[in-house]
Design an enzyme around this catalytic site. Structure first.
Site, PDB file in Angstrom:
ATOM      1  N   GLY A 115      20.986  12.899  12.126  1.00 18.83           N
ATOM      2  CA  GLY A 115      21.846  11.808  11.651  1.00 18.83           C
ATOM      3  C   GLY A 115      22.682  11.346  12.814  1.00 18.83           C
ATOM      4  N   LYS A 122      37.912  -5.720  21.631  1.00 18.13           N
ATOM      5  CA  LYS A 122      37.844  -5.321  23.035  1.00 18.13           C
ATOM      6  C   LYS A 122      37.386  -6.495  23.886  1.00 18.13           C
ATOM      7  CE  LYS A 122      35.167  -2.355  26.131  1.00 18.13           C
ATOM      8  NZ  LYS A 122      34.106  -1.354  26.271  1.00 18.13           N
ATOM      9  N   VAL A 158      15.279  21.589  11.175  1.00 18.47           N
ATOM     10  CA  VAL A 158      13.853  21.723  11.488  1.00 18.47           C
ATOM     11  C   VAL A 158      13.565  23.166  11.908  1.00 18.47           C
ATOM     12  CG1 VAL A 158      11.977  20.957  12.993  1.00 18.47           C
ATOM     13  CG2 VAL A 158      13.721  19.318  12.216  1.00 18.47           C
ATOM     14  N   LEU A 206      20.813  10.185  22.614  1.00 18.17           N
ATOM     15  CA  LEU A 206      20.963  11.201  23.659  1.00 18.17           C
ATOM     16  C   LEU A 206      19.694  12.022  23.889  1.00 18.17           C
ATOM     17  CD1 LEU A 206      24.558  12.418  22.748  1.00 18.17           C
ATOM     18  CD2 LEU A 206      23.875  10.842  24.563  1.00 18.17           C
ATOM     19  N   THR A 240      28.176   2.070  27.372  1.00 16.96           N
ATOM     20  CA  THR A 240      26.803   1.674  27.096  1.00 16.96           C
ATOM     21  C   THR A 240      26.043   2.611  26.171  1.00 16.96           C
ATOM     22  OG1 THR A 240      26.253   2.759  29.170  1.00 16.96           O
ATOM     23  CG2 THR A 240      26.458   0.372  29.213  1.00 16.96           C
TER      24      THR A 240
END
Lengths: 491, 503
Positions: free
Chosen positions: B14, B80, B187, B336, B347
């Site tokens: 998630g 921003k 998992v 990631l 970013t």
């Protein structure tokens, strides 16, 4: 601030394009620009320029009407490819758009799904450019983006001596100095490698801060004087001669250039206002020059001249204070990309990168890097064109006996064949839909299409396509007849 | 439906990446009966990266059809206008990477050339003076850009600071409402096809087996599928990006008015972020453990908070780099699990978004053509490298001599393409427009001042250019003065928003 000087060597469409752009963009109080117009004859005789010509003309401030008043200049709506991968093959690479999207699903995928389901529509029928061209129609695109006529994209066909004259008068009006002379010697500084002066047969000697070599294949400055070698023969198409001739026409021809493959080479026929011009690339070990002349004569082409042809690119295009534009740096056959368009792109690139006369190292490196990328892209187009026709066209077959597809071309091909998708690169030459038209025109059909077409009902898609085709045809019929349009335009 | 169409997608993990992916895929495949499952575990925390974003996030929300005011209320977001870089390049430096252009190009020559000439002729005005976004940010002002393109008030862009955990939570509700099935679990095993090595199914600790055509790995640094199962190689970039740790702590809002920008302050061996939200300020210190101990890093962070800390500091360890193949067989890594670049240019969420966008562009069928995944990987690599080089540039272009970290960064060799780009900018001021962000503003901010300006502008007198620049600055000042404070603007939005009405 000392006044700087740029000398352009060689006139013609290339030299005068460079002169016009630089004179239009470099302030006169800061830079003197001189063009040495030599007696050399241009290797190119005719150009089939795409719609990208217009932005260049805008940059130099040349009005289209001036070009159209010329007795030769013709509007162009696309190029028809005939007999490359099979005998009855005829498909157009038309500028502009094809079809329309439906519920956000792009046209190419709708077309492919329908094609795979057995309805083999002619892609040309979805291009307003192609349909109008075949009907002998022409009109300028509408500026109203809601109008179907905004989809038209047109280029211009030029007789190059005449176009060079147009550019020349324009450049002279902008304030270019011209010296009519041939360059007899080039002096260089042994340490820096910089060109220091040019000796002319008019007994003059000229000096400049930057020298631009537009001397064509002779490459008097970059190749001869600076010794920059040809890098590779990757763009070679195994044709070593080019024949050029024309035939007069009593009525205006449709605005379509035709590129046809033959047993000994290929030829392009480009319509101008009062004539069409043939440019025939052939291999002298497949057919003799005399036979070509006879063949062209039977087709009605006269004033045939035959010259040697070779493709090449030099290792660099800008070294020290010497910049090469046009054939002095690279030459390739104009299968899909007009060599003069890459001349225009090169000058614009130079203009973009050239910041200061005394700080050029990094600009020069970047210019050379980008120029090679551009040539790689052109090579990719040539390669894939050859690949698609290798089982039918003699030239393409020979080409693949000594070449193989580069990895970037192979990737582009595989991506299209597997899923109907396109890869993107810097300085891309063709749009996605143009690539699709090229592949489909050569019967290279994807095995699959994008998933979102399945969101659409099949019946609805068929209905959409047939309506689209009808609308395009009806709209094309409402475009004026080409001859009438030109007459009213020039009134 | 095509017989080769993908029919079942399994998203593992998630968090921000997982729920962004789930929401976007569910939205895309709404017209057909796509089976989308997301597996996550309450027991595994999320990193919750990227509380600071770049303007592209708005496109993502628009795609999902999320109302902006609702989003702001739901995720405690603030506006921003850019990133303020303090002590970067040189101690005492202070510049803004603005979301929006600098001045105007004139006669085809970019604005910074005019600014450069004025600097060479004695002017001291910073480049920020000519940016609407930068000036408004400094003044603490914000309003939505005008849609009238002739108005100066249209001449900037904006993004958000928000609570990434709340965003993920909201996207979960969104995705579940349009048929994404969430399964709680970890998992335990993966079942691969013995012929081609594709993932056929995963088994969860609860014993459930989940089969699928396409697996999306959103398991963060662990890369449970892409790394552990498919062994996709990781390319290490830590020799260029030496920071390998971060410590984060939220603090209470300061007394001062809301600042509509992210603050990135360079420290002795890394940098510190400050991201103001509606209810707290997010802070963090990204540092290189070779140069700074955890205790020192924590001390620096805590010393530089502008409010009471609201939680215990949290430590993260990471390595800059990217997986060579973010798409391997029938598994795509998003977030990631695909790569990590420190959040210096905000970013992280953008890279998740790019991964999702490209997955939709190159969505496969069951044939999983090699060329298709190769193109996805090529385009994603291009994006990673573009941002990587941009971030490296912030470290490389510095003249600091106050710490070994900065001196080592200054002396490091950088990727060739970046070196060439920097050389070109330094010697000519030429900007490659394929690059990230407002490139010239950042280069100049870092202290990389081009040696020359475009010679063509010598056709204008000093007086004429000076007057022109002054006029731009004056107009920007007047426009900024007419804008409301960001704090007041957001309060007004919140007052008018009906909270608790999702979708």
């Amino acid at each position: 601030m000392t006044i700087k000087k740029i000398v352009i060597v060689g006139g013609g469409a290339v030299g005068w394009s460079v002169a016009a752009l630089l004179r239009a963009q470099f302030p006169r109080e800061l830079v003197v620009i001189q063009l040495i117009e030599d007696s050399r004859k241009d290797a190119l005789s005719v150009e089939c320029a795409s719609s990208r010509i217009h932005s260049f003309h805008d940059l130099i401030g040349l009005q289209e009407k001036i070009c159209m008043l010329d007795p030769y200049t013709h509007f162009g709506l696309g190029v028809m490819y005939e007999g490359w991968s099979y005998d009855s093959q005829k498909y157009m690479l038309a500028g502009g758009y094809y079809g329309a999207s439906l519920d956000g699903v792009d046209f190419q995928n709708i077309y492919i799904k329908n094609y795979l389901s057995g309805e083999k529509n002619d892609l040309d029928d979805f291009s307003l450019n192609a349909v109008a061209a075949k009907l002998g129609r022409f009109g300028h695109p509408s500026s109203d983006s809601q109008s179907i006529y905004s989809a038209i994209k047109y280029g211009l066909h030029f007789q190059l001596d005449s176009y060079a004259d147009i550019l020349k008068s324009h450049a002279l009006a902008l304030g270019i100095d011209v010296i009519i002379a041939d360059c007899t010697a080039v002096s260089r500084d042994n340490n820096s490698g910089n060109i220091t002066s040019l000796e002319l047969d008019s007994q003059h000697s000229v000096m400049a801060d930057l020298y631009i070599d537009c001397t064509g294949e002779a490459s008097v400055l970059l190749g001869d004087a600076c010794g920059v070698k040809c890098a590779s023969d990757d763009m070679d198409i195994l044709c070593d001669r080019v024949a050029i001739g024309y035939r007069l026409q009593s009525s205006l021809l449709p605005s379509i250039a035709v590129l046809t493959s033959t047993a000994d080479g290929f030829f392009k026929v480009i319509p101008l206002k009062d004539r069409d011009v043939i440019v025939y690339y052939f291999s002298s070990d497949l057919i003799r020059e005399n036979d070509i002349e006879t063949m062209l004569a039977t087709w009605g082409f006269t004033h045939v001249t035959i010259a040697n042809y070779r493709s090449y690119r030099r290792e660099k295009f800008w070294v020290n204070n010497c910049l090469a534009i046009g054939h002095s740096g690279a030459r390739y056959c104009d299968l899909l990309v007009s060599p003069l368009q890459s001349v225009r792109d090169s000058i614009v690139r130079f203009l973009d990168l050239f910041i200061d006369f005394d700080n050029v190292d990094a600009s020069r490196d970047e210019f050379n890097r980008l120029s090679h990328i551009e040539l790689d892209n052109i090579n990719e187009v040539i390669e894939l064109h050859m690949y698609a026709s290798q089982h039918h066209s003699a030239v393409s077959c020979r080409y693949f006996s000594s070449h193989s597809l580069s990895s970037s071309s192979a990737h582009r091909l595989n991506l299209f064949v597997s899923n109907g998708r396109h890869t993107h690169c810097d300085l891309s030459l063709l749009t996605d839909i143009e690539w699709a038209a090229f592949f489909i025109g050569n019967k290279i059909i994807p095995k699959s299409y994008s998933y979102d077409v399945d969101f659409l009902d099949g019946e609805r898609v068929r209905d959409f396509l047939s309506k689209l085709k009808a609308v395009i045809f009806e709209s094309a019929q409402k475009i004026p007849k080409h001859a009438d349009y030109i007459k009213s335009l020039l009134k | 439906m095509n017989q080769h169409s993908i029919k079942k997608i399994v998203i593992v993990g998630g968090g921000t990446a997982g729920w962004m992916t789930a929401a976007a895929l569910a939205k895309k495949f709404l017209p057909i009966n796509m089976d989308i499952v997301l597996v996550e575990s309450e027991a595994i925390g999320t990193v919750g990266v990227g509380e600071s974003t770049i303007p592209h996030i708005r496109g993502f929300n628009e795609y999902l059809g999320i109302d902006e005011s609702f989003f702001i209320a739901e995720t405690k977001a603030t506006f921003k206008l850019g990133i303020a870089f303090k002590h970067w390049g040189q101690l005492g430096n202070d510049y803004i990477h603005p979301f929006g252009p600098l001045g105007h190009d004139i006669n085809g020559v970019e604005f910074h050339h005019y600014w450069l000439r004025m600097q060479q002729e004695g002017s001291k005005y910073p480049l920020d003076n000519y940016s609407m976004a930068a000036m408004a940010a400094r003044a603490g002002k914000f309003q939505h850009p005008s849609t009238d393109s002739m108005s100066l008030l249209s001449n900037y862009n904006y993004a958000f600071h928000f609570d990434a955990a709340l965003y993920a939570k909201y996207l979960r509700r969104y995705a579940e409402a349009i048929n994404v099935k969430r399964i709680e679990g970890i998992v335990a095993a993966t079942n691969l096809n013995s012929d081609n090595g594709f993932i056929e199914s995963i088994r969860l600790d609860s014993g459930i087996t989940l089969g699928g055509d396409l697996f999306i790995d959103c398991t963060g640094f662990k890369g449970i599928l892409i790394d552990k199962v498919l062994n996709a190689k990781f390319e290490d970039w830590s020799h260029w990006l030496r920071c390998d740790k971060a410590i984060a702590v939220p603090c209470a809002l300061s007394e001062e008015k809301l600042t509509p920008y992210t603050q990135a302050t360079a420290q002795q061996a890394g940098w510190q972020w400050r991201i103001p939200l509606q209810h707290r300020t997010g802070n963090g210190h990204v540092y290189a453990s070779d140069y700074l101990s955890d205790d020192e890093a924590a001390a620096i962070l805590l010393k530089n908070l502008d409010g009471e800390p609201l939680a215990e500091p949290k430590f993260f360890t990471f390595k800059a780099g990217q997986r060579k193949q973010n798409w391997e067989k029938n598994c795509v890594a998003i977030g990631l699990s695909g790569g990590f670049l420190e959040p210096l240019e905000s970013t992280s969420i953008y890279l998740i978004q790019v991964g999702i966008q490209k997955l939709l562009d190159f969505f496969p069928d069951k044939n999983f053509a090699k060329a298709n995944s190769a193109e996805f990987n090529r385009q994603l690599d291009e994006e990673y490298v573009r941002i990587r080089d941009f971030i490296i540039m912030h470290y490389k272009e510095n003249a600091r001599e106050d710490s070994p970290f900065w001196m080592d960064c200054k002396n490091m060799s950088v990727p060739d393409a970046l070196a060439q780009r920097q050389k070109l900018f330094k010697s000519t001021g030429y900007v490659d427009h394929q690059q990230y962000g407002v490139y010239a503003a950042v280069c100049i901010g870092q202290g990389l001042i081009p040696d020359v300006y475009d010679f063509k502008i010598n056709a204008f007198s000093h007086h004429k250019i000076a007057a022109y620049l002054e006029k731009i600055h004056g107009n920007i000042n007047a426009a900024v003065a007419s804008m409301p404070f960001a704090q007041d603007y957001i309060n007004r939005i919140l007052a008018n928003t009906n909270q608790g009405k999702p979708l």
